[in-house]
Design a protein around this motif. Structure first.
Motif, mmCIF file in Angstrom:
data_model
loop_
_atom_site.group_PDB
_atom_site.id
_atom_site.type_symbol
_atom_site.label_atom_id
_atom_site.label_comp_id
_atom_site.label_asym_id
_atom_site.label_seq_id
_atom_site.Cartn_x
_atom_site.Cartn_y
_atom_site.Cartn_z
ATOM 1 N N LYS A 97 0.851 -1.179 0.000
ATOM 2 C CA LYS A 97 0.000 0.000 0.000
ATOM 3 C C LYS A 97 0.893 1.237 0.000
ATOM 4 O O LYS A 97 2.064 1.182 0.385
ATOM 5 C CB LYS A 97 -0.961 0.024 1.186
ATOM 6 C CG LYS A 97 -0.326 0.257 2.543
ATOM 7 C CD LYS A 97 -1.409 0.355 3.636
ATOM 8 C CE LYS A 97 -0.783 0.572 5.021
ATOM 9 N NZ LYS A 97 -1.821 0.703 6.077
ATOM 10 N N VAL A 98 0.326 2.341 -0.459
ATOM 11 C CA VAL A 98 1.086 3.590 -0.570
ATOM 12 C C VAL A 98 0.312 4.717 0.093
ATOM 13 O O VAL A 98 -0.887 4.627 0.323
ATOM 14 C CB VAL A 98 1.357 3.955 -2.050
ATOM 15 C CG1 VAL A 98 2.167 2.868 -2.741
ATOM 16 C CG2 VAL A 98 0.037 4.189 -2.810
ATOM 17 N N PRO A 100 -0.736 8.890 -0.289
ATOM 18 C CA PRO A 100 -1.006 9.748 -1.450
ATOM 19 C C PRO A 100 0.287 10.314 -2.027
ATOM 20 O O PRO A 100 1.137 10.842 -1.310
ATOM 21 C CB PRO A 100 -1.886 10.851 -0.859
ATOM 22 C CG PRO A 100 -2.578 10.205 0.297
ATOM 23 C CD PRO A 100 -1.559 9.272 0.881
ATOM 24 N N THR A 102 2.820 8.661 -3.345
ATOM 25 C CA THR A 102 4.022 7.835 -3.231
ATOM 26 C C THR A 102 4.443 7.259 -4.571
ATOM 27 O O THR A 102 3.628 6.831 -5.384
ATOM 28 C CB THR A 102 3.797 6.691 -2.234
ATOM 29 O OG1 THR A 102 3.802 7.214 -0.916
ATOM 30 C CG2 THR A 102 4.893 5.638 -2.331
ATOM 31 N N ASN A 103 5.758 7.217 -4.770
ATOM 32 C CA ASN A 103 6.386 6.568 -5.910
ATOM 33 C C ASN A 103 7.387 5.566 -5.365
ATOM 34 O O ASN A 103 8.274 5.921 -4.594
ATOM 35 C CB ASN A 103 7.099 7.618 -6.783
ATOM 36 C CG ASN A 103 7.714 7.027 -8.040
ATOM 37 O OD1 ASN A 103 7.899 5.825 -8.159
ATOM 38 N ND2 ASN A 103 8.043 7.898 -8.972
ATOM 39 N N ASP A 132 1.102 5.758 -6.597
ATOM 40 C CA ASP A 132 -0.267 6.210 -6.353
ATOM 41 C C ASP A 132 -0.843 6.730 -7.659
ATOM 42 O O ASP A 132 -0.756 7.908 -7.967
ATOM 43 C CB ASP A 132 -0.280 7.302 -5.284
ATOM 44 C CG ASP A 132 -1.679 7.880 -5.067
ATOM 45 O OD1 ASP A 132 -2.659 7.179 -5.383
ATOM 46 O OD2 ASP A 132 -1.767 9.025 -4.587
ATOM 47 N N SER A 133 -1.411 5.829 -8.453
ATOM 48 C CA SER A 133 -1.974 6.214 -9.750
ATOM 49 C C SER A 133 -3.468 5.934 -9.819
ATOM 50 O O SER A 133 -4.031 5.736 -10.899
ATOM 51 C CB SER A 133 -1.242 5.493 -10.889
ATOM 52 O OG SER A 133 -1.303 4.089 -10.720
ATOM 53 N N THR A 134 -4.113 5.909 -8.673
ATOM 54 C CA THR A 134 -5.560 5.689 -8.631
ATOM 55 C C THR A 134 -6.278 6.727 -9.480
ATOM 56 O O THR A 134 -5.977 7.922 -9.425
ATOM 57 C CB THR A 134 -6.076 5.787 -7.191
ATOM 58 O OG1 THR A 134 -5.327 4.896 -6.372
ATOM 59 C CG2 THR A 134 -7.543 5.424 -7.115
ATOM 60 N N CYS A 144 1.326 2.651 -11.913
ATOM 61 C CA CYS A 144 1.400 1.442 -11.101
ATOM 62 C C CYS A 144 1.080 0.197 -11.940
ATOM 63 O O CYS A 144 0.088 0.159 -12.676
ATOM 64 C CB CYS A 144 0.429 1.531 -9.921
ATOM 65 S SG CYS A 144 0.774 0.307 -8.641
ATOM 66 N N MET A 158 -5.024 -0.301 -9.591
ATOM 67 C CA MET A 158 -4.588 0.264 -8.315
ATOM 68 C C MET A 158 -5.771 0.693 -7.457
ATOM 69 O O MET A 158 -6.684 1.377 -7.917
ATOM 70 C CB MET A 158 -3.685 1.461 -8.588
ATOM 71 C CG MET A 158 -3.109 2.122 -7.363
ATOM 72 S SD MET A 158 -1.901 1.059 -6.571
ATOM 73 C CE MET A 158 -1.304 2.131 -5.277
ATOM 74 N N PRO A 160 -7.241 2.870 -4.047
ATOM 75 C CA PRO A 160 -6.906 4.184 -3.493
ATOM 76 C C PRO A 160 -5.776 4.112 -2.477
ATOM 77 O O PRO A 160 -5.583 3.093 -1.806
ATOM 78 C CB PRO A 160 -8.216 4.643 -2.843
ATOM 79 C CG PRO A 160 -9.286 3.911 -3.589
ATOM 80 C CD PRO A 160 -8.690 2.571 -3.912
ATOM 81 N N ALA A 161 -5.023 5.189 -2.370
ATOM 82 C CA ALA A 161 -3.945 5.273 -1.396
ATOM 83 C C ALA A 161 -4.460 4.913 -0.007
ATOM 84 O O ALA A 161 -5.562 5.316 0.381
ATOM 85 C CB ALA A 161 -3.349 6.675 -1.393
#
Length: 240
Positions: A97-98, A100, A102-103, A132-134, A144, A158, A160-161
């Motif tokens: 999980k990431v 908001p 995050t790369n 985070d490409s939601t 992602c 993906m 959501p964050a």
């Protein structure tokens, strides 16, 4: 369940029934983890014995860059997390999980040897993008699930964050596949990348080695890229 029948059933239906009955694969396309069938634990929430914190050139990294937080590995900043062993052909199954924005990334078949002063990816590696490409309607080569800078994921799977995602990555010779949250996002053949710095569609990539040559064993790495990311339930099944 034994997939045979005394009745006249279409072959395609028999194949479907057999596939659904397979004990090795769940209905969502992710494997069932069975340590009696070759699966090994890389992280189960209790220790980091299978990992080392290192810099990208393989030197020892900053202590505390990655820590156990609850049942997950958490990035705290500093250096990369490397598997202690090298893996060439394998199935890697994990959750991540990431936060908001995050790369991060899951790096495969990495070897630290490179010309002095060159970036860690100079001689090639495989990176499955974690980002985070939601909400991205048409994911690209840096979103992602992408094989970073090489090919976009087939779908944006993906969540959501802040929510956990499951990813299964299969590397077998030149074939690389990935399933994320029940959707196949990658199915590529590295033989389609016979030239350095060039993708099959003619676009450039950053790798100074033909990606068809990235088929031998190397380290698995979790990337340090400045944003919070967590990994848990990390299992591997070597196929070598």
């Amino acid at each position: 369940m034994r997939c045979t029948s005394r009745f006249s059933i279409r072959p395609t239906l028999v194949l479907l029934v057999c596939a659904l009955a397979s004990p090795a694969m769940a209905a969502d396309g992710h494997p069932q983890i069975d340590q009696n069938k070759g699966w090994r634990t890389l992280f189960d929430g209790t220790n980091l014995d299978a990992w080392e914190i290192r810099k990208t050139d393989g030197r020892p990294g900053r202590a505390g860059s990655w820590v156990i937080e609850g049942d997950a590995i958490a990035r705290k900043g500093g250096d990369y997390l490397w598997s202690k062993e090298k893996f060439g052909d394998f199935i890697l199954d994990l959750e991540f999980k990431v936060a908001p924005g995050t790369n991060s990334g899951i790096l495969l078949r990495h070897l630290p040897e490179r010309p002095e002063g060159k970036s860690y990816w100079y001689n090639g590696l495989l990176e499955i993008q974690v980002l985070d490409s939601t909400g991205t309607e048409k994911p690209g080569k840096h979103d992602c699930g992408a094989l970073y800078d090489m090919v976009a994921p087939k779908a944006n799977a993906m969540k959501p964050a802040g929510e956990w995602n499951r990813m299964t990555i299969t590397a077998k010779g030149s074939k690389i596949q990935a399933v994320m949250n029940g959707q196949q996002v990658l199915d590529v053949d590295l033989n389609d990348w016979p030239e350095a710095n060039k993708n099959p569609d003619g676009t450039p990539n950053k790798y100074n080695k033909p990606m068809k040559d990235i088929v031998g064993p190397g380290y698995i790495m979790f990337q340090e890229h400045g944003g919070p990311v967590w990994y848990r339930n990390v299992f591997i099944k070597p196929l070598d």
